[in-house]
Design a protein around this motif. Structure first.
Motif, PDB file in Angstrom:
ATOM      1  N   ALA A 187      28.689 -57.241   9.608  1.00 59.08           N
ATOM      2  CA  ALA A 187      28.612 -58.538  10.284  1.00 59.08           C
ATOM      3  C   ALA A 187      27.289 -59.210   9.932  1.00 59.08           C
ATOM      4  O   ALA A 187      27.249 -60.392   9.573  1.00 59.08           O
ATOM      5  N   GLU A 188      26.200 -58.436  10.010  1.00 60.45           N
ATOM      6  CA  GLU A 188      24.882 -59.021   9.737  1.00 60.45           C
ATOM      7  C   GLU A 188      24.804 -59.521   8.290  1.00 60.45           C
ATOM      8  O   GLU A 188      24.322 -60.623   8.020  1.00 60.45           O
ATOM      9  N   ARG A 189      25.326 -58.712   7.366  1.00 56.07           N
ATOM     10  CA  ARG A 189      25.258 -59.126   5.949  1.00 56.07           C
ATOM     11  C   ARG A 189      26.064 -60.391   5.696  1.00 56.07           C
ATOM     12  O   ARG A 189      25.655 -61.279   4.945  1.00 56.07           O
ATOM     13  N   LEU A 190      27.216 -60.435   6.337  1.00 57.27           N
ATOM     14  CA  LEU A 190      28.068 -61.619   6.143  1.00 57.27           C
ATOM     15  C   LEU A 190      27.362 -62.872   6.672  1.00 57.27           C
ATOM     16  O   LEU A 190      27.396 -63.934   6.039  1.00 57.27           O
ATOM     17  N   LEU A 191      26.697 -62.719   7.816  1.00 57.89           N
ATOM     18  CA  LEU A 191      26.010 -63.865   8.422  1.00 57.89           C
ATOM     19  C   LEU A 191      24.776 -64.277   7.627  1.00 57.89           C
ATOM     20  O   LEU A 191      24.558 -65.459   7.370  1.00 57.89           O
ATOM     21  N   THR A 192      23.956 -63.286   7.237  1.00 56.05           N
ATOM     22  CA  THR A 192      22.693 -63.654   6.590  1.00 56.05           C
ATOM     23  C   THR A 192      22.918 -64.162   5.159  1.00 56.05           C
ATOM     24  O   THR A 192      22.194 -65.022   4.683  1.00 56.05           O
ATOM     25  N   SER A 193      23.926 -63.617   4.476  1.00 59.34           N
ATOM     26  CA  SER A 193      24.179 -64.091   3.109  1.00 59.34           C
ATOM     27  C   SER A 193      25.018 -65.367   3.131  1.00 59.34           C
ATOM     28  O   SER A 193      24.955 -66.182   2.220  1.00 59.34           O
ATOM     29  N   GLY A 194      25.819 -65.514   4.176  1.00 56.52           N
ATOM     30  CA  GLY A 194      26.711 -66.675   4.254  1.00 56.52           C
ATOM     31  C   GLY A 194      27.785 -66.645   3.192  1.00 56.52           C
ATOM     32  O   GLY A 194      28.409 -67.658   2.878  1.00 56.52           O
TER      33      GLY A 194
END
Ligand SMILES: CC/C=C\CC/C=C/CC(=O)SCCNC(=O)CCNC(=O)[C@H](O)C(C)(C)COP(=O)(O)OP(=O)(O)OC[C@H]1O[C@@H](n2cnc3c(N)ncnc32)[C@H](O)[C@@H]1OP(=O)(O)O
Length: 289
Positions: A187-194
């Protein structure tokens, strides 16, 4: 800004959330921004987002969506399938013209509070919800999909939360909805990388539950999902879902005004306006190439 007045004018059905103190009046009956089709035999309702060309999410669409959710709660439908009636796009996310250039505070506060309200009604709905992602679902489109309980998606489309590259910081309730679907680090990777994932990638990490090849298959899979609850008393199912989602819901319910203020302050920052402006321009220019 009179946020508390606006919050009073919004409502969600669940008894332990907000007071249900307004009746829904369609803001845009002539435009028919949401189409609803209830199958009398199965009790399943198919709700199609219908704001051409790409279902960008405007204040009027959110208001109409809330009205539809209230109607479905009253009708006690067996389940809801959320899809799009636009070609190739489930929803292109928030209507950028609500965010740029420099929206008026009055319009923006209403827009944001009805967005919150739409999420609350969808996330806390008493009936089971399936998102049939029958087109691209970036940003706010993905928010609609992850707020449902089950996700089906057609091949070769993109889904994800691309707020960061657009210069927008996703709010906590959006992050929480994603965390409820994906394990923390994904979830964090998806959000931070967009990054936007294609259908297969989204399936591989668990963002969607099944890949389907056409609408007929999607309706059959949805029916199977709804059937898993046929022997469960409706009230017990609904309360279990709402209690399970209570922390996410309360996080927003307790912070609606500050969430809106914070987002408005962020959107009105000259740097943010600049990034959104160039992004919007690049969307328009893409067509000319
Ligand atoms: C803080 C809050 C945090 C989280 C909450 C969620 C918040 C989310 C923020 C957002 O949602 S910002 C919006 C982000 N959306 C996007 O980045 C998607 C942008 N759109 C696209 O990538 C493409 O349009 C598409 C892949 C969805 C569809 O492509 P295609 O079928 O080729 O259509 P066009 O690109 O030609 O679009 C047709 C028409 O519509 C305009 N448009 C597209 N998206 C938007 C939009 N979100 N808002 C306003 N307008 C949009 C596009 O510019 C075209 O306009 P023309 O005048 O050129 O016809």
């Amino acid at each position: 800004m009179n946020f508390s007045r606006l919050i009073k004018n919004c409502s969600i059905p669940s008894r332990w959330l907000l007071a249900n103190n307004i009746r829904y009046q369609s803001s845009s009956a002539a435009q028919n921004l949401i189409q609803v089709d209830i199958n009398e035999e199965t009790g399943v309702s198919v709700v199609s987002l219908n704001r051409k060309p790409v279902n960008s999410l405007s204040l009027e669409l959110f208001k109409d969506f809330c009205g539809v959710m209230d109607d479905l709660e009253r009708e006690k439908v067996r389940g809801m399938v959320l899809k799009s009636s636009c070609d190739n796009v489930f929803s292109s996310g928030l209507d950028i013209t609500e965010l740029y250039p420099n929206p008026s505070e009055e319009r923006f506060e209403a827009f944001w509070l009805w967005f919150q309200e739409s999420w609350l009604k969808l996330y806390a709905s008493s009936f089971p919800t399936v998102a049939f992602v029958n087109g691209h679902a970036p940003a706010g489109g993905c928010v609609f999909a992850i707020s449902c309980e089950y996700r089906l998606m057609l091949p070769y489309y993109k889904i994800g939360l691309n707020e960061a590259p657009v210069g927008i910081v996703a709010t906590e309730w959006v992050m929480n909805s994603l965390r409820a679907v994906l394990p923390g680090k994904n979830a964090e990777r998806l959000l931070t990388s967009g990054r936007l994932l294609d259908t297969q990638e989204a399936f591989d990490i668990g963002l969607i539950d099944q890949i389907v090849n056409n609408e007929e298959e999607a309706m059959a899979r949805s029916e199977e999902f709804f059937a898993t609850f046929d022997n469960v008393p409706k009230l017990a199912r609904a309360l279990t879902k709402q209690v399970y989602r209570k922390n996410d819901l309360n996080q927003l319910i307790k912070n609606r005004s500050s969430d809106a203020k914070q987002f408005l302050n962020h959107i009105l920052r000259p740097e943010t306006q600049k990034i959104i402006g160039s992004y919007f321009k690049s969307l328009k220019d893409r067509k000319k190439d």
